[in-house]
Design a protein around this motif. Sequence first.
Motif, PDB file in Angstrom:
ATOM      1  N   ALA A  70       8.461   6.725   6.028  1.00 33.57           N
ATOM      2  CA  ALA A  70       9.159   5.512   6.436  1.00 33.57           C
ATOM      3  C   ALA A  70       8.085   4.495   6.786  1.00 33.57           C
ATOM      4  O   ALA A  70       7.208   4.769   7.607  1.00 33.57           O
ATOM      5  N   CYS A  71       8.106   3.333   6.143  1.00 29.08           N
ATOM      6  CA  CYS A  71       7.037   2.351   6.291  1.00 29.08           C
ATOM      7  C   CYS A  71       7.598   0.991   6.682  1.00 29.08           C
ATOM      8  O   CYS A  71       8.663   0.595   6.226  1.00 29.08           O
ATOM      9  N   TYR A  76       7.770   4.048  -3.774  1.00 25.60           N
ATOM     10  CA  TYR A  76       8.881   3.630  -2.927  1.00 25.60           C
ATOM     11  C   TYR A  76      10.207   3.847  -3.646  1.00 25.60           C
ATOM     12  O   TYR A  76      10.307   3.649  -4.856  1.00 25.60           O
ATOM     13  N   ILE A  77      11.206   4.271  -2.869  1.00 22.36           N
ATOM     14  CA  ILE A  77      12.523   4.521  -3.449  1.00 22.36           C
ATOM     15  C   ILE A  77      13.616   3.629  -2.860  1.00 22.36           C
ATOM     16  O   ILE A  77      14.630   3.403  -3.500  1.00 22.36           O
ATOM     17  N   GLU A 111       0.856  -1.185   0.000  1.00 23.42           N
ATOM     18  CA  GLU A 111       0.000   0.000   0.000  1.00 23.42           C
ATOM     19  C   GLU A 111       0.892   1.236   0.000  1.00 23.42           C
ATOM     20  O   GLU A 111       1.858   1.320   0.753  1.00 23.42           O
ATOM     21  N   ARG A 112       0.551   2.186  -0.849  1.00 22.47           N
ATOM     22  CA  ARG A 112       1.346   3.414  -0.904  1.00 22.47           C
ATOM     23  C   ARG A 112       0.906   4.356   0.215  1.00 22.47           C
ATOM     24  O   ARG A 112      -0.277   4.475   0.502  1.00 22.47           O
ATOM     25  N   PRO A 113       1.846   5.048   0.865  1.00 23.93           N
ATOM     26  CA  PRO A 113       1.501   5.911   1.995  1.00 23.93           C
ATOM     27  C   PRO A 113       0.770   7.193   1.593  1.00 23.93           C
ATOM     28  O   PRO A 113       0.168   7.842   2.432  1.00 23.93           O
ATOM     29  N   ALA A 114       0.809   7.534   0.314  1.00 23.29           N
ATOM     30  CA  ALA A 114       0.102   8.711  -0.206  1.00 23.29           C
ATOM     31  C   ALA A 114      -0.175   8.460  -1.684  1.00 23.29           C
ATOM     32  O   ALA A 114       0.561   7.714  -2.337  1.00 23.29           O
ATOM     33  N   PRO A 115      -1.231   9.070  -2.233  1.00 28.00           N
ATOM     34  CA  PRO A 115      -1.590   8.820  -3.641  1.00 28.00           C
ATOM     35  C   PRO A 115      -0.493   9.173  -4.642  1.00 28.00           C
ATOM     36  O   PRO A 115      -0.421   8.586  -5.708  1.00 28.00           O
ATOM     37  N   ASP A 116       0.367  10.116  -4.291  1.00 27.79           N
ATOM     38  CA  ASP A 116       1.416  10.542  -5.226  1.00 27.79           C
ATOM     39  C   ASP A 116       2.805  10.035  -4.831  1.00 27.79           C
ATOM     40  O   ASP A 116       3.812  10.529  -5.324  1.00 27.79           O
ATOM     41  N   ASN A 172      14.295  -6.356   7.196  1.00 27.73           N
ATOM     42  CA  ASN A 172      14.612  -6.118   8.603  1.00 27.73           C
ATOM     43  C   ASN A 172      15.268  -7.348   9.219  1.00 27.73           C
ATOM     44  O   ASN A 172      15.156  -8.456   8.702  1.00 27.73           O
ATOM     45  N   GLU A 173      15.923  -7.145  10.337  1.00 29.09           N
ATOM     46  CA  GLU A 173      16.640  -8.230  11.007  1.00 29.09           C
ATOM     47  C   GLU A 173      15.732  -9.380  11.413  1.00 29.09           C
ATOM     48  O   GLU A 173      16.188 -10.521  11.496  1.00 29.09           O
ATOM     49  N   ASP A 174      14.450  -9.109  11.661  1.00 30.56           N
ATOM     50  CA  ASP A 174      13.531 -10.176  12.059  1.00 30.56           C
ATOM     51  C   ASP A 174      13.227 -11.138  10.914  1.00 30.56           C
ATOM     52  O   ASP A 174      12.706 -12.224  11.124  1.00 30.56           O
ATOM     53  N   GLY A 175      13.546 -10.747   9.675  1.00 25.63           N
ATOM     54  CA  GLY A 175      13.303 -11.588   8.508  1.00 25.63           C
ATOM     55  C   GLY A 175      11.839 -11.718   8.133  1.00 25.63           C
ATOM     56  O   GLY A 175      11.494 -12.465   7.227  1.00 25.63           O
ATOM     57  N   LYS A 176      10.965 -10.966   8.808  1.00 25.88           N
ATOM     58  CA  LYS A 176       9.522 -11.057   8.582  1.00 25.88           C
ATOM     59  C   LYS A 176       8.917  -9.769   8.041  1.00 25.88           C
ATOM     60  O   LYS A 176       7.742  -9.727   7.712  1.00 25.88           O
ATOM     61  N   SER A 177       9.732  -8.723   7.953  1.00 24.05           N
ATOM     62  CA  SER A 177       9.200  -7.440   7.504  1.00 24.05           C
ATOM     63  C   SER A 177      10.251  -6.662   6.717  1.00 24.05           C
ATOM     64  O   SER A 177      11.442  -6.968   6.770  1.00 24.05           O
ATOM     65  N   LEU A 178       9.761  -5.656   6.015  1.00 22.46           N
ATOM     66  CA  LEU A 178      10.606  -4.765   5.233  1.00 22.46           C
ATOM     67  C   LEU A 178      10.505  -3.351   5.798  1.00 22.46           C
ATOM     68  O   LEU A 178       9.464  -2.965   6.327  1.00 22.46           O
ATOM     69  N   SER A 179      11.560  -2.594   5.666  1.00 17.17           N
ATOM     70  CA  SER A 179      11.520  -1.158   5.892  1.00 17.17           C
ATOM     71  C   SER A 179      11.619  -0.517   4.523  1.00 17.17           C
ATOM     72  O   SER A 179      12.508  -0.861   3.730  1.00 17.17           O
ATOM     73  N   ALA A 180      10.684   0.370   4.231  1.00 12.56           N
ATOM     74  CA  ALA A 180      10.660   1.011   2.920  1.00 12.56           C
ATOM     75  C   ALA A 180      10.504   2.518   3.093  1.00 12.56           C
ATOM     76  O   ALA A 180       9.900   2.989   4.061  1.00 12.56           O
TER      77      ALA A 180
END
Length: 89
Positions: free
Chosen positions: A81-82, A60-61, A52-57, A66-74
């Motif tokens: 920051a998501c 992601y760049i 999901e994009r954090p805003a319509p415009d 992440n270290e937990d291997g279960k999530s991403l930081s984007a």
Amino acid sequence: MFEELKARHTKIEKIIEVSSGRAILEDYVRYPLGESNLYFVTLNGEPLWEAERPAPDAHYIRVRLNEDGKSLSAYSTGRHACEIDLKTG
């Protein structure tokens, strides 16, 4: 660089491979505003989710596993920051 995978709209900038599939980040320049340029495909190549994009415009760049291997930081073009769950996006 990532010849075995076909980009949806632009070019693949980064692939994060985990046991269930691949998170793919495409170049945001000229990427359609109605779609997310960060998505996940299974090992069979089937799309599982689009982040999901954090805003319509915003697109992601940057993305990292992440270290937990279960999530991403984007991070987005709108300076968001998501945290993204790898199972659900």
